[in-house]
Design an enzyme around this catalytic site. Structure first.
Site, PDB file in Angstrom:
ATOM      1  N   ILE A   1     -41.964  61.629 -33.082  1.00  0.00           N
ATOM      2  CA  ILE A   1     -42.395  61.835 -31.696  1.00  0.00           C
ATOM      3  C   ILE A   1     -42.965  63.236 -31.524  1.00  0.00           C
ATOM      4  O   ILE A   1     -42.373  64.212 -31.991  1.00  0.00           O
ATOM      5  CB  ILE A   1     -41.195  61.667 -30.731  1.00  0.00           C
ATOM      6  CG1 ILE A   1     -40.564  60.288 -30.912  1.00  0.00           C
ATOM      7  CG2 ILE A   1     -41.613  61.911 -29.288  1.00  0.00           C
ATOM      8  CD1 ILE A   1     -39.169  60.166 -30.338  1.00  0.00           C
ATOM      9  N   CYS A   2     -44.093  63.327 -30.825  1.00  0.00           N
ATOM     10  CA  CYS A   2     -44.672  64.613 -30.465  1.00  0.00           C
ATOM     11  C   CYS A   2     -44.401  64.835 -28.978  1.00  0.00           C
ATOM     12  O   CYS A   2     -45.066  64.254 -28.123  1.00  0.00           O
ATOM     13  CB  CYS A   2     -46.177  64.622 -30.746  1.00  0.00           C
ATOM     14  SG  CYS A   2     -46.963  66.191 -30.362  1.00  0.00           S
ATOM     15  N   LEU A   3     -43.371  65.630 -28.683  1.00  0.00           N
ATOM     16  CA  LEU A   3     -42.993  65.931 -27.299  1.00  0.00           C
ATOM     17  C   LEU A   3     -42.395  67.329 -27.275  1.00  0.00           C
ATOM     18  O   LEU A   3     -41.439  67.604 -28.009  1.00  0.00           O
ATOM     19  CB  LEU A   3     -41.988  64.887 -26.789  1.00  0.00           C
ATOM     20  CG  LEU A   3     -41.546  65.012 -25.337  1.00  0.00           C
ATOM     21  CD1 LEU A   3     -42.731  64.812 -24.383  1.00  0.00           C
ATOM     22  CD2 LEU A   3     -40.450  64.013 -25.019  1.00  0.00           C
TER      23      LEU A   3
END
Length: 196
Positions: A89-91
């Site tokens: 996840i890119c967060l």
């Protein structure tokens, strides 16, 4: 060392209103350790993810809550900010924008919001991001297909999968457990069963 009482409090708080918030957290595989959890989020309304239930692997580092939890989608999802290969996840709040004031529930709610509002300019999966930017209708159809295929339980289909794997010689309780842990993915369940 993980603050166990805080984690227990967070689990209780998160699950108190799960039917309203659409997010919940449980212990991984029966709860051998409180540092390995499974989160679930409901696909947001009016998105291609609507009606899906997405499972997230959550691992708490020793420095939690001063370090962010490690989260990764178990359920396959077609989204620019989530790897279609491994669920990474890119967060920002799961990286450098984490604060001890945040909780596991707020992190899951942020993932749910991310499903509603992709950020293709900061992608985790460049192929999906390009599709989102160049051909949005194909993106929406693909995301909807993946939601149907991977994030929705079909109990009839599940029984057929159980029967097939039992016929291969695996005990039914192990088959059901393996299928549940991989959200009904028959191939991944077979791999899990074969690896012991």
């Amino acid at each position: 060392m993980v603050d166990v009482s805080r984690v227990q409090k967070e689990l209780t708080e998160c699950n108190r209103d799960s039917d309203v918030s659409g997010v919940s957290i449980g212990l991984h595989d029966g709860g051998a350790t409180i540092t390995h959890l499974i989160g679930t989020i409901a696909g947001p309304l009016d998105t291609p993810y609507q009606g899906g239930t997405f499972r997230i692997d959550i691992r708490l580092p020793g420095g939690y809550p001063f370090e962010p939890p490690k989260m990764q989608f178990i359920t396959k999802v077609w989204h620019p900010n989530i790897s279609s290969q491994n669920g990474a996840i890119c967060l920002d709040i799961l990286k450098d924008q984490w604060s001890p004031a945040l909780t596991l529930k707020t992190a899951l709610l942020s993932l749910q919001a991310l499903l509603s509002t992709p950020a293709p300019d900061d992608p985790q999966d460049a192929v999906v991001a390009q599709q989102y930017l160049r051909d949005k209708s194909t993106f929406v159809n693909t995301a909807r297909y993946w939601t149907e295929a991977y994030a929705k339980s079909d109990s009839t289909g599940m029984e057929e999968k159980v029967q097939k794997l039992v016929e291969m010689g695996f005990p039914e309780d192990m088959v059901r457990s393996a299928l549940k842990s991989v959200n009904g993915d028959e191939n991944m369940a077979l791999e899990k069963l074969c690896s012991g």
